[in-house]
Design a protein around this motif. Structure first.
Motif, mmCIF file in Angstrom:
data_model
loop_
_atom_site.group_PDB
_atom_site.id
_atom_site.type_symbol
_atom_site.label_atom_id
_atom_site.label_comp_id
_atom_site.label_asym_id
_atom_site.label_seq_id
_atom_site.Cartn_x
_atom_site.Cartn_y
_atom_site.Cartn_z
ATOM 1 N N PHE A 1 72.466 2.435 29.671
ATOM 2 C CA PHE A 1 73.191 3.410 28.853
ATOM 3 C C PHE A 1 73.758 4.532 29.718
ATOM 4 C CE2 PHE A 1 70.030 2.226 25.303
ATOM 5 C CZ PHE A 1 70.809 1.142 24.937
ATOM 6 N N GLY A 2 72.931 5.029 30.652
ATOM 7 C CA GLY A 2 73.372 6.130 31.493
ATOM 8 C C GLY A 2 74.527 5.762 32.401
ATOM 9 N N GLN A 3 74.545 4.502 32.838
ATOM 10 C CA GLN A 3 75.592 4.052 33.763
ATOM 11 C C GLN A 3 76.726 3.299 33.066
ATOM 12 O OE1 GLN A 3 75.747 4.480 37.355
ATOM 13 N NE2 GLN A 3 74.451 6.113 36.566
ATOM 14 N N TRP A 4 76.666 3.175 31.762
ATOM 15 C CA TRP A 4 77.649 2.363 31.042
ATOM 16 C C TRP A 4 79.098 2.760 31.346
ATOM 17 C CZ3 TRP A 4 76.971 -2.190 29.073
ATOM 18 C CH2 TRP A 4 77.936 -2.744 28.213
ATOM 19 N N ILE B 1 87.038 8.395 41.468
ATOM 20 C CA ILE B 1 86.750 7.536 40.311
ATOM 21 C C ILE B 1 85.427 6.822 40.566
ATOM 22 C CG2 ILE B 1 87.558 5.588 38.920
ATOM 23 C CD1 ILE B 1 90.408 6.272 40.074
ATOM 24 N N ARG B 2 84.431 7.102 39.746
ATOM 25 C CA ARG B 2 83.108 6.512 39.939
ATOM 26 C C ARG B 2 82.999 5.167 39.239
ATOM 27 N NH1 ARG B 2 79.126 5.230 40.974
ATOM 28 N NH2 ARG B 2 77.437 6.177 39.805
ATOM 29 N N ALA C 1 83.543 14.061 51.789
ATOM 30 C CA ALA C 1 84.477 15.196 51.721
ATOM 31 C C ALA C 1 85.902 14.726 51.980
ATOM 32 C CB ALA C 1 84.073 16.253 52.744
ATOM 33 N N GLY C 2 86.807 15.110 51.093
ATOM 34 C CA GLY C 2 88.210 14.753 51.250
ATOM 35 C C GLY C 2 88.562 13.367 50.742
ATOM 36 N N PHE C 3 87.575 12.610 50.290
ATOM 37 C CA PHE C 3 87.852 11.245 49.823
ATOM 38 C C PHE C 3 88.456 11.279 48.431
ATOM 39 C CE2 PHE C 3 86.449 7.589 47.272
ATOM 40 C CZ PHE C 3 87.075 6.572 47.969
ATOM 41 N N ALA C 4 89.479 10.446 48.232
ATOM 42 C CA ALA C 4 90.083 10.258 46.917
ATOM 43 C C ALA C 4 90.197 8.767 46.664
ATOM 44 C CB ALA C 4 91.457 10.926 46.848
ATOM 45 N N GLY C 5 89.810 8.335 45.481
ATOM 46 C CA GLY C 5 89.873 6.921 45.167
ATOM 47 C C GLY C 5 88.623 6.469 44.443
ATOM 48 N N VAL C 6 88.353 5.178 44.526
ATOM 49 C CA VAL C 6 87.225 4.582 43.819
ATOM 50 C C VAL C 6 85.968 4.692 44.667
ATOM 51 C CG1 VAL C 6 86.292 2.460 42.834
ATOM 52 C CG2 VAL C 6 88.716 2.999 42.556
ATOM 53 N N LEU C 7 84.944 5.315 44.122
ATOM 54 C CA LEU C 7 83.658 5.473 44.798
ATOM 55 C C LEU C 7 82.622 4.661 44.039
ATOM 56 C CD1 LEU C 7 81.741 6.862 46.845
ATOM 57 C CD2 LEU C 7 81.527 8.740 45.202
ATOM 58 N N ALA D 1 73.699 12.264 42.259
ATOM 59 C CA ALA D 1 74.578 13.037 43.146
ATOM 60 C C ALA D 1 76.007 12.501 43.114
ATOM 61 C CB ALA D 1 74.045 13.008 44.577
ATOM 62 N N TYR D 2 76.172 11.190 42.967
ATOM 63 C CA TYR D 2 77.513 10.610 42.946
ATOM 64 C C TYR D 2 78.266 11.023 41.683
ATOM 65 C CZ TYR D 2 75.452 7.659 46.570
ATOM 66 O OH TYR D 2 74.823 7.211 47.704
ATOM 67 N N ASP D 3 77.568 11.003 40.548
ATOM 68 C CA ASP D 3 78.213 11.415 39.300
ATOM 69 C C ASP D 3 78.571 12.888 39.352
ATOM 70 O OD1 ASP D 3 78.076 8.899 38.045
ATOM 71 O OD2 ASP D 3 75.995 9.240 37.497
ATOM 72 N N ALA D 4 77.666 13.708 39.907
ATOM 73 C CA ALA D 4 77.938 15.138 40.002
ATOM 74 C C ALA D 4 79.150 15.400 40.886
ATOM 75 C CB ALA D 4 76.709 15.867 40.543
ATOM 76 N N HIS D 5 79.259 14.670 41.978
ATOM 77 C CA HIS D 5 80.401 14.839 42.872
ATOM 78 C C HIS D 5 81.694 14.433 42.176
ATOM 79 C CE1 HIS D 5 82.653 14.932 46.657
ATOM 80 N NE2 HIS D 5 83.164 13.759 46.317
#
Length: 250
Positions: free
Chosen positions: A153-156, A57-58, A32-38, A45-49
């Motif tokens: 493919f999904g993570q490309w 940025i994922r 929560a509140g994080f901005a930047g490269v994740l 869940a990470y992509d949805a967030h």
């Protein structure tokens, strides 16, 4: 049953959190509140967030993609060997650039690293994707190799995003290496008895693993911090007691 989540910044402390499930909502308390490269593995869940938060940025983990191909090598040994060699080329280039920086005594320049990746990653990435398309057409989706291609493919988009962000590492291995010493304990202490006990375990893991990451003897750290706390008030700066900033008293 519960789950240990963990999060860390490069060079920072490692924070564990105990949750009763892996529901997507559990992630928000950590970032929560994080901005930047994740950077993370392919857990959706990470992509949805990131989709809900444009400031995040994922980027993906090449070690997870490589592992899935390695696990399926028996299904098409020669083709998988080529796939692993192409992924290995990315790692070899990274090691060469890291070594050049170390020999020159300079820190990594994200802009320069992104430029190098854009120039030298384009061909192996193009070949790898074409190979995966061919393999996916020849193997069932639920086969080991089909799943490896599906993951790629999904993570490309997240895997190739490393080209744009030179401050990243290609994988999560630094934090996974930090958590590895806890794996034996997770098996031996599978049942903690109560959710609060799980959270206490997460706190202890956070302290001990963070100390190990910073090459601090955990017992010495705990003795020093516990001796300081009784004389401190809420007006004091507790940041100095974090393992990443802690200095023993002379």
């Amino acid at each position: 049953q519960g789950y240990l989540w963990l999060i860390s910044r490069p060079g920072g402390d490692v924070v564990f959190d105990w949750k009763l499930s892996r529901r997507h909502g559990e992630l928000t308390g950590l970032v929560a509140g994080f901005a930047g490269v994740l950077q993370a593995d392919g857990y959706e869940a990470y992509d949805a967030h990131a989709a809900r938060h444009p400031e995040v940025i994922r980027v993906g983990c090449w070690a997870h993609a490589r592992r899935k191909f390695a696990d399926a090598q028996a299904e098409a040994p020669r083709a998988v060997h080529v796939a692993l060699k192409l992924i290995g080329r990315l790692y070899r280039l990274e090691r060469e650039w890291d070594q050049a920086d170390a020999e020159a005594g300079r820190a990594r320049d994200p802009a320069q690293r992104a430029s190098l990746r854009a120039k030298h990653f384009e061909r192996p990435l193009r070949w790898l994707y074409a190979l995966a398309v061919d393999l996916a057409a020849k193997h069932r989706p639920k086969s080991g190799l089909g799943q490896a291609c599906g993951y790629l493919f999904g993570q490309w988009p997240t895997l190739t995003r490393h080209v744009e962000h030179g401050q990243t590492r290609l994988d999560n291995n630094l934090v996974e290496n930090a958590v590895r010493p806890t794996k034996l304990g997770l098996k031996n202490w599978l049942f903690v008895g109560h959710p609060e006990a799980g959270q206490r375990s997460a706190i202890l893991y956070s302290i001990i693993v963070s100390c190990l990451r910073h090459r601090i003897e955990p017992l010495a750290y705990l003795r020093d911090v516990l001796s300081r706390l009784p004389s401190m008030t809420n007006q004091d700066d507790f940041d100095a007691l974090m393992p990443s900033r802690w200095q023993p008293r002379s």
